[in-house]
Enzyme design. Structure first.
Site, PDB file in Angstrom:
ATOM      1  N   ARG A  96      64.142  22.729 100.192  1.00 25.69           N
ATOM      2  CA  ARG A  96      62.836  23.186  99.702  1.00 25.69           C
ATOM      3  C   ARG A  96      62.789  24.704  99.766  1.00 25.69           C
ATOM      4  O   ARG A  96      63.543  25.347 100.516  1.00 25.69           O
ATOM      5  CB  ARG A  96      61.688  22.587 100.525  1.00 25.69           C
ATOM      6  CG  ARG A  96      61.719  22.963 101.974  1.00 25.69           C
ATOM      7  CD  ARG A  96      60.409  22.813 102.770  1.00 25.69           C
ATOM      8  NE  ARG A  96      59.527  21.738 102.482  1.00 25.69           N
ATOM      9  CZ  ARG A  96      59.338  20.663 103.275  1.00 25.69           C
ATOM     10  NH1 ARG A  96      60.050  20.529 104.388  1.00 25.69           N
ATOM     11  NH2 ARG A  96      58.447  19.739 102.962  1.00 25.69           N
ATOM     12  N   HIS A 135      69.099  23.104 105.715  1.00 28.52           N
ATOM     13  CA  HIS A 135      68.490  22.515 104.528  1.00 28.52           C
ATOM     14  C   HIS A 135      69.557  22.321 103.465  1.00 28.52           C
ATOM     15  O   HIS A 135      70.349  23.225 103.192  1.00 28.52           O
ATOM     16  CB  HIS A 135      67.364  23.407 103.981  1.00 28.52           C
ATOM     17  CG  HIS A 135      66.144  23.393 104.826  1.00 28.52           C
ATOM     18  ND1 HIS A 135      65.073  22.571 104.561  1.00 28.52           N
ATOM     19  CD2 HIS A 135      65.827  24.070 105.947  1.00 28.52           C
ATOM     20  CE1 HIS A 135      64.137  22.754 105.492  1.00 28.52           C
ATOM     21  NE2 HIS A 135      64.573  23.653 106.336  1.00 28.52           N
ATOM     22  N   HIS A 151      60.586  27.809 100.974  1.00 33.27           N
ATOM     23  CA  HIS A 151      59.527  28.090 101.941  1.00 33.27           C
ATOM     24  C   HIS A 151      58.719  29.317 101.504  1.00 33.27           C
ATOM     25  O   HIS A 151      59.264  30.244 100.883  1.00 33.27           O
ATOM     26  CB  HIS A 151      60.111  28.352 103.328  1.00 33.27           C
ATOM     27  CG  HIS A 151      60.748  27.146 103.950  1.00 33.27           C
ATOM     28  ND1 HIS A 151      62.022  26.745 103.619  1.00 33.27           N
ATOM     29  CD2 HIS A 151      60.292  26.268 104.876  1.00 33.27           C
ATOM     30  CE1 HIS A 151      62.328  25.658 104.317  1.00 33.27           C
ATOM     31  NE2 HIS A 151      61.297  25.349 105.078  1.00 33.27           N
ATOM     32  N   GLU A 163      55.633  30.954 116.062  1.00 31.36           N
ATOM     33  CA  GLU A 163      54.287  31.255 116.524  1.00 31.36           C
ATOM     34  C   GLU A 163      54.342  31.813 117.956  1.00 31.36           C
ATOM     35  O   GLU A 163      55.189  31.435 118.764  1.00 31.36           O
ATOM     36  CB  GLU A 163      53.419  29.989 116.508  1.00 31.36           C
ATOM     37  CG  GLU A 163      53.344  29.303 115.161  1.00 31.36           C
ATOM     38  CD  GLU A 163      54.587  28.475 114.840  1.00 31.36           C
ATOM     39  OE1 GLU A 163      55.336  28.122 115.783  1.00 31.36           O
ATOM     40  OE2 GLU A 163      54.819  28.210 113.653  1.00 31.36           O
TER      41      GLU A 163
END
Length: 269
Positions: free
Chosen positions: A89, A68, A91, A190
């Protein structure tokens, strides 16, 4: 850390004032947040107007995630619009609360933007979407348990992602598929069971960003266009385990095509 929504809006106003003073533009039209894999296209989005380090702007901090960027670029698009490009950004998984996550969006709104383009890298549940596939976000499921809103602030999310803007994107590439983005809190990827759950709930994409920013953008009255880059098959859907370096490499591999696509879309907004 911000203690309330009033402080959040005050800080966004301070950031917008700082940007006006440093970059000499009183109002912008469009803002973009470039997620994993998308920053390589920043230089092709328009004629450069100005640039500064995001970490110098009130309320922002230097990026903590590899892949990023940490700059704000101001460009004039092919359509004559002023666009602010956030190459980094905050998070939610960074643990600093929701307000810093929404700060870029709120700053853009305070600076006058009416259109918000949010991009990300994500895991794909559809086996037909190979790494490198770009998917238009048509809806989302927010599994973070958080929101940038406070109090009795009932923002309508019936059309969180603008049908009109998705139509513009399809004018550029009629083959762009659409999907539902599911945000998990992270930072862990996940599990296969969580991916199956996301699919049962109606999800097509899984990631760790975007939905909280979308809520803040809709609160501010902005139209939102969401674009996901499938960087990998979601956990349990391939024979290999997930690796952040491979995610970044998928973004680099797709860089030239992403730059051309995003430039063409932004030029029409």
């Amino acid at each position: 850390m911000l203690k309330g929504v009033s402080e959040a809006f005050d800080l966004a106003g301070q950031a917008a004032t700082y940007l006006r003073d440093r970059l000499g533009e009183q109002r912008i039209d469009i803002a973009l947040v470039l997620g994993s894999g998308w920053s390589s296209g920043a230089d092709s989005l328009g004629e450069p107007v100005g640039e500064l380090a995001l970490g110098d702007v009130p309320g922002f901090s230097k990026p903590v995630v590899s892949g990023h960027g940490g700059k704000l670029l101001l460009v004039r698009t092919a359509g004559g619009k002023l666009a602010a490009i956030f190459t980094g950004r905050t998070h939610f998984y960074e643990g600093r609360g929701v307000a810093p996550v929404a700060h870029g969006v709120r700053t853009a709104a305070a600076w006058g933007a009416t259109t918000m383009v949010l991009t990300n890298g994500c895991g794909g549940l559809n086996p037909e979407w190979a790494p490198g596939t770009v998917v238009l976000i048509k809806d989302h499921i927010n599994l973070t348990g958080a929101t940038p809103l406070e109090g009795a602030n009932f923002v309508d999310l019936s059309e969180a992602y603008s049908k009109r803007l998705r139509g513009v994107a399809k004018e550029v590439d009629g083959d762009l598929p659409e999907g539902v983005y599911v945000q998990f809190r992270g930072p862990q990827y996940e599990t296969p069971a969580e991916v199956r759950m996301a699919g049962i709930l109606g999800g097509d994409l899984v990631g760790m960003s975007t939905t909280l920013e979308t809520i803040a953008a809709r609160e501010a009255g902005m139209e939102v266009l969401g674009l996901s880059l499938v960087t990998n098959a979601a956990a349990g859907l391939s024979e290999t385990n997930l690796d952040h370096a491979e995610v970044l490499q998928a973004g680099r591999d797709a860089g030239p095509r992403l730059a051309a696509l995003l430039s063409a879309i932004v030029g029409r907004l």
